[in-house]
Design a protein around this motif. Sequence first.
Motif, short mmCIF file in Angstrom:
data_model
loop_
_atom_site.label_atom_id
_atom_site.label_comp_id
_atom_site.label_asym_id
_atom_site.label_seq_id
_atom_site.Cartn_x
_atom_site.Cartn_y
_atom_site.Cartn_z
N TRP A 34 0.85 -1.20 0.00
CA TRP A 34 0.00 0.00 0.00
C TRP A 34 0.88 1.24 0.00
N GLN A 35 1.87 1.23 0.88
CA GLN A 35 2.77 2.38 0.99
C GLN A 35 3.52 2.62 -0.32
N TRP A 38 0.82 3.97 -2.94
CA TRP A 38 0.33 5.33 -2.65
C TRP A 38 1.16 5.91 -1.50
N GLN A 41 0.03 8.09 1.64
CA GLN A 41 -1.43 8.15 1.76
C GLN A 41 -1.87 7.29 2.95
N PRO A 478 0.58 0.91 -8.14
CA PRO A 478 -0.81 0.61 -7.77
C PRO A 478 -1.33 -0.67 -8.44
#
Lengths: 548, 189
Positions: A34-35, A38, A41, A478
């Motif tokens: 995830w990091q 994004w 975020q 992503p």
Amino acid sequence: MTRLTDHKTLGIAYANTSGVFMVVGFLLMLLFRWQLAWPGQPIPIATAIFGETNAPGGILLPEFYYQLVAMHGSVMIFLAVVPMAVGALGSYFVPLQIGAPGLAFPRLGAAGYLLYLAAGLLMAASFVLPGGAANSGWTSYPPLAILASSGQTVWLVGILMLGVSSMLGAISLLATIVAYRAPGLTLMRLPFFVWSQAMTALLLLLAFPALQAAAVFQLMDRVAGTSFFLPSGLAVSNTPLAVSGGGNPLLWQHLFWFLAHPEVYVLILPAMGVVAEVITAHARRTLWRYGLMVGAVVALGAWSMVVWAHHMLLTGMSTTLSSFFQITTMAVSVPSVILITSLVVTLWGGAIRYTTAMCFALAFLPMFGLGGVTGLPLGLGPSNLILHDTYYVIGHFHYLVAPGTMFALFAAVYHWFPKVTGRRLDERLGLVHFLGSFVTMNAVFLPMFLMGIMGVNRRMYDAGLQYQLAEPTLVWNPHMTWSAVALGVFQLVFVVNMVWSAKRGVPAENPWQATTLEWATSSPPPAGNFAVPPVVTGAPYRYEEGQA
Amino acid sequence: MTPGVDARRTRAADAGTWLFLASLVMFYASLYSGYVLLRAGSETWTTPWLARPILWKIQPFVVSNTLWLVLAFVNTRQWRLAAASGAPRSIGVWLPTMAASGVALAWTGAADAMLKAGSGPAASVAAASWFVLTGALALGVLGGGLVATWWAWRDRRSETPVHALRQLQRYWGLMLVVWFSIVVGMYFV
């Protein structure tokens, strides 16, 4: 303890525990992916789960990110894949395949499992320590690792315990193969899976002590103030460290890679064994050049112990030494190619049944091939100079271990599930699982080769946001992360299939008409494995003699 | 128990012991190679350590350790021969236990002398190597001592099988080899 002395219970215990650790390792990966996808975020509910100290406002802190990465590698290698490949499959199927009533040292085997469980829980619990879990990568290079938080100490203790656990398990397995084979089962009549497990156990037995010794040195550096890995004059943030110095950080790398390179073969050899079993049974073919394959697996295991320093080509070693390790690294691909070639040629002229087990086994061949071929540029100094520490390396070893070993493990589950439960896994769900895993795994790992060739460093918290060279690759992250999520969803199909099939699957004794000894008893096998001790009169694979 | 099963167990125990010893060899060799690599790469660690005054203070440790380990090895051999001939065992079966305790005590004494002389593990890589190498050996000897104690206790009724004692003898042999390697590599080279 008493029940764990039964090798089948022990194998299932290993499978369940390593399965749980696999989920843990996978979730850790989803978090740091995830990091990467994004950067900066917030992750919904991250603060509630990990607290303000790790994820303020839902944003992962760099310190926490590195804990996730280090523990993902450690958990997946030491607590998930190796125990699944060796502890679970080896403990359950090796005694059956050699016609033995159990393990030679059942209490040693059980003690090995309990130590593994304790080490795993200890390492997982280190996340709650002040400073969190180990955060110096699964390689734990000093001096960084020596200056790291207390989680590193727990990691080292865990490694020491895992070393003892591996030793106990390996001794138990090897002594069983030596002394408990059925009458008539000579070494050259052993199923190939047994050979692969024997070599794996031998590697664990002989290579793990080097990492244990290194762990002792590093523990001393951390808790007793010694300087085994700390050179003189070391300063952190312009402040000289108050240690005697005189040590050498490269000593850790030598000892670590003396284990960690053979560890790759610990992951691969059981996979080769599984694929050999599945391909022969599902293509109705005798293993092509069985003797050559046995020679190759022995050579691969032995040779894997003299290639370790190709991980250190850029550490300033002499040209002579560097040349030696480059040559041995190129040479180690010869037995690998022999094995893959033999497996492919075995298919020739076979009556191939495209079961889920076979699909996974067939997919293993090109996936392992891709992982192996991409390793060659890393084993040569000039190309290593460019590719070292980039995403290319991540892509390379994940192709060996994820679509490589993991696909073989899936093949093993689909192939041997009827043996363990007496019921078949659902083939339609299996096909969904296979296709989904095949596509998503490649979607996660294939772009890494390109990212690496473009020079993106593997250790950046922000995926290279600050670097122009990484800019074109940022849009891929992503997609890779969503592919990883989808990969997880397809594993849910697998879990549902297992749970459903264990209760309601089609009853099956030997659905593949396989000829190896484990199928010569009922499914699941009774206590003591065989009602009548088997006597072996021929080769393990007899698919072309009309005996199947 | 059928003779076949008994033979299998003996074979498995033999194989298991050799594998265990091989693993131990790799462990001690790894520790030792660390010492060699550090020492060979050091510019300030060229003087034979024997010349250092602290070494003279721990000479009794070196001598007593050697004697205790030789005693443990020889006595286990005698114990095995007695078991093989069916001769009654004597108090001598406890000697490996005593030897192991002796090594542990001697190590504690030597370590204490090192600490008092300001040569604790953190003082230098040389001192740290001494503590780790000899400490790992002392732990190995203690482990052998525990097994010997257990078997000596069982042997009150002459129950310890000959092949088990042969394995214990091999273990003491390995401890001796490790110890001699340490002595030669650390004190004389």
